[in-house]
Design a protein around this motif. Structure first.
Motif, short mmCIF file in Angstrom:
data_model
loop_
_atom_site.label_atom_id
_atom_site.label_comp_id
_atom_site.label_asym_id
_atom_site.label_seq_id
_atom_site.Cartn_x
_atom_site.Cartn_y
_atom_site.Cartn_z
N HIS A 1 1.18 -4.36 0.04
CA HIS A 1 0.48 -3.60 1.20
C HIS A 1 0.45 -2.01 0.62
O HIS A 1 -0.58 -1.34 0.63
CB HIS A 1 1.30 -3.75 2.36
CG HIS A 1 0.77 -2.76 3.43
ND1 HIS A 1 -0.37 -2.94 4.03
CD2 HIS A 1 1.17 -1.69 4.02
CE1 HIS A 1 -0.41 -2.19 4.93
NE2 HIS A 1 0.58 -1.30 4.99
N ALA A 2 1.52 -1.67 -0.17
CA ALA A 2 1.59 -0.27 -0.22
C ALA A 2 0.30 0.14 -1.59
O ALA A 2 -0.20 1.20 -1.49
CB ALA A 2 2.84 -0.08 -1.13
N ALA A 3 0.46 -0.89 -2.42
CA ALA A 3 -0.89 -0.70 -3.24
C ALA A 3 -2.26 -0.73 -2.74
O ALA A 3 -2.95 -0.10 -3.11
CB ALA A 3 -0.78 -1.98 -4.46
N SER A 4 -2.33 -1.68 -1.73
CA SER A 4 -3.69 -1.56 -1.08
C SER A 4 -3.99 -0.26 -0.43
O SER A 4 -5.00 0.02 0.00
CB SER A 4 -3.84 -2.73 -0.07
OG SER A 4 -3.00 -2.45 1.07
N MET A 5 -2.82 0.66 -0.08
CA MET A 5 -3.39 1.97 0.38
C MET A 5 -3.53 3.02 -0.36
O MET A 5 -3.56 4.12 -0.04
CB MET A 5 -1.81 2.09 1.52
CG MET A 5 -1.57 1.14 2.59
SD MET A 5 0.09 1.52 3.47
CE MET A 5 -0.41 3.40 4.20
N PHE B 1 5.85 3.19 -7.43
CA PHE B 1 6.62 2.43 -6.73
C PHE B 1 8.11 2.61 -7.02
O PHE B 1 8.30 2.59 -8.31
CB PHE B 1 6.14 0.97 -6.65
CG PHE B 1 4.70 0.85 -6.68
CD1 PHE B 1 4.01 0.66 -5.22
CD2 PHE B 1 3.86 1.11 -7.58
CE1 PHE B 1 2.97 0.62 -4.90
CE2 PHE B 1 2.53 0.94 -7.36
CZ PHE B 1 1.97 0.45 -6.06
N LYS B 2 8.99 2.46 -6.08
CA LYS B 2 10.48 2.25 -6.29
C LYS B 2 11.28 1.34 -5.71
O LYS B 2 10.91 1.20 -4.60
CB LYS B 2 11.17 3.88 -6.21
CG LYS B 2 12.57 4.19 -6.45
CD LYS B 2 13.20 5.31 -6.00
CE LYS B 2 13.76 5.12 -4.48
NZ LYS B 2 14.50 6.65 -4.07
N LYS C 1 3.61 -7.93 -11.04
CA LYS C 1 2.45 -8.80 -10.39
C LYS C 1 1.58 -8.35 -9.36
O LYS C 1 0.40 -8.85 -9.09
CB LYS C 1 3.06 -10.18 -10.01
CG LYS C 1 3.70 -11.34 -11.26
CD LYS C 1 4.27 -12.20 -10.87
CE LYS C 1 4.95 -13.22 -12.15
NZ LYS C 1 5.45 -14.57 -11.79
N VAL C 2 2.34 -7.58 -8.37
CA VAL C 2 1.65 -7.33 -7.06
C VAL C 2 0.91 -5.90 -7.07
O VAL C 2 0.29 -5.59 -6.04
CB VAL C 2 2.41 -7.49 -5.75
CG1 VAL C 2 2.91 -9.29 -5.75
CG2 VAL C 2 3.65 -6.73 -5.88
N LEU D 1 11.71 -6.77 -10.80
CA LEU D 1 10.75 -6.07 -11.56
C LEU D 1 9.39 -6.89 -12.06
O LEU D 1 8.20 -6.33 -11.99
CB LEU D 1 11.53 -5.41 -12.86
CG LEU D 1 12.44 -4.38 -12.41
CD1 LEU D 1 13.12 -3.85 -13.49
CD2 LEU D 1 11.60 -3.00 -12.20
N ASP D 2 9.64 -8.00 -12.24
CA ASP D 2 8.60 -9.01 -12.80
C ASP D 2 7.80 -9.26 -11.39
O ASP D 2 6.43 -9.12 -11.67
CB ASP D 2 9.07 -10.38 -13.06
CG ASP D 2 9.90 -10.22 -14.36
OD1 ASP D 2 9.56 -9.23 -15.16
OD2 ASP D 2 10.73 -11.08 -14.94
N LEU D 3 8.33 -9.38 -10.37
CA LEU D 3 7.48 -9.68 -9.14
C LEU D 3 6.50 -8.39 -8.88
O LEU D 3 5.73 -8.60 -8.33
CB LEU D 3 8.41 -9.83 -7.83
CG LEU D 3 8.95 -11.19 -7.95
CD1 LEU D 3 9.81 -11.60 -6.88
CD2 LEU D 3 7.87 -12.35 -8.01
#
Length: 380
Positions: A153-157, A162-163, A183-184, A178-180
């Motif tokens: 959601h943050a990326a879509s905004m 990111f932290k 991916k997003v 970190l892997d997850l």
């Protein structure tokens, strides 16, 4: 005009999600609005906050404020109080019985800026009205699904930085998170991690090396080890040359000075105490140390961030406070915008005062549903 009276409104409500890190968690909000009112009716607004335990009843908060704070500000002008320098000696060097310190500074600066008819960031000397914001999850206690949903959601905004929280006893869980995240969020995103002092200095070196070897580039690691381990922090700065150390969050004004004197950080982390932030920010500028604004209540820190020349980042962590004010700080396309309204631009919502004020302390089971959060959808 001089300060003539004050008003305190106690709030208590459930959070829309659990927040926390490797050391703590919080499921509800405990905060009180402090309004300082001048003889001509201007209002300076600050917030008294406790993270883990409810504030006492409102009448007790008012009694403590009346006894410990009010005699020092009644009849004074806000513009003079924000610049006042005290020389603590003996018994007068002590904290307030309740966490008034930040709320008082914010309310006084808000009132001073309103009386000068200037936005707070302009009064502080800004040359800009926006600063880059990074998406911070306070995500340690979220499930993997909720973690992914939050950062997607943050990326879509429009966030590109990111932290996440690390410091789990099972280090493989930190690596999986970190892997997850990778991916997003979009390729090329910048990533920070925050163990919240979960490691010692040698452990931090080993784990940061493992994170790098697993293919994760870090913009910074925040508070990797104990706040007063200045030697360890200094050693990490020189040894871990593929990322930066961000520290100072847990230190008071004098502690931050000692941290910088000991070359213990690449980036100084400050929060919402306006006077303290500006004073230590001036020293950091003298030493050439960049400053970052960590979480500040309702993102009030955008004013200090805009006013200091070496601040690149403001933390935004999707906490559900916007309903408390008429118009929250605007965050758009990865930037936080300092309001150009007089003062800090935040005015307590009368609807919130009617709906969410809780003069008496409630048990957690009595809080009911959380307020609606327009900036974050319901997480899995």
């Amino acid at each position: 005009m001089p300060i003539s009276t004050f008003r305190i409104t106690r709030f208590q409500f459930a959070r829309d999600r659990v927040i926390g890190d490797s050391q703590v968690r919080a499921d509800d909000v405990n905060v009180a609005a402090l309004e300082l009112i001048s003889e001509s009716g201007e209002v300076g607004l600050g917030f008294i906050q406790t993270l883990f335990h409810p504030l006492p009843d409102q009448d007790e908060i008012e009694a403590v404020f009346s006894n410990e704070v009010w005699p020092t500000i009644k009849g004074e002008r806000a513009i003079g109080l924000v610049h006042r320098v005290n020389r603590p000696r003996g018994g007068n060097q002590r904290a307030y019985s309740l966490p008034f310190h930040e709320a008082l500074q914010v309310a006084l600066w808000d009132l001073a800026a309103k009386q000068a008819d200037m936005p707070l960031h302009r009064l502080l000397g800004s040359r800009r009205d926006r600063v880059r914001a990074y998406a911070s999850g306070l995500d340690f206690h979220l499930s993997d699904d909720a973690f992914c949903a939050l950062f997607a959601h943050a990326a879509s905004m429009g966030y590109s930085t990111f932290k996440i929280k690390v410091g789990h006893p099972d280090f493989s869980r930190d690596l999986r998170r970190l892997d997850l995240l990778k991916k997003v969020v979009p390729d090329g995103s910048q990533v920070m991690i925050d163990p919240n002092e979960a490691w010692n200095s040698k452990e931090a070196l080993v784990k940061l090396t493992a994170i790098r070897d697993a293919g994760h580039d870090l913009l910074w690691v925040e508070d990797p080890i104990l706040r007063h381990d200045f030697e360890g922090l200094r050693t990490l700065r020189h040894t871990v040359n593929w990322t930066q150390i961000n520290s100072g969050e847990y230190l008071d004004l004098s502690g931050k000075r000692v941290l910088m004197d000991n070359f213990g950080t690449d980036i100084l982390n400050v929060h919402g105490q306006v006077t303290d932030v500006m004073r230590i920010g001036w020293l950091a500028a003298e030493l050439g140390i960049p400053v970052s604004l960590g979480n500040t209540f309702l993102e009030i820190g955008v004013h200090m961030a805009a006013a200091m020349p070496e601040v690149e980042w403001l933390e935004y962590s999707f906490q559900n406070f916007d309903h408390l004010v008429e118009t929250p700080i605007e965050i758009r396309d990865g930037y936080a915008y300092a309001p150009n309204r007089p003062g800090h631009g935040l005015v307590l919502s009368e609807e919130a005062r009617r709906q969410w004020a809780r003069p008496k302390r409630l048990e957690r089971s009595q809080l009911g549903s959380a307020p609606k959060n327009d900036r974050l959808p319901l997480l899995p």
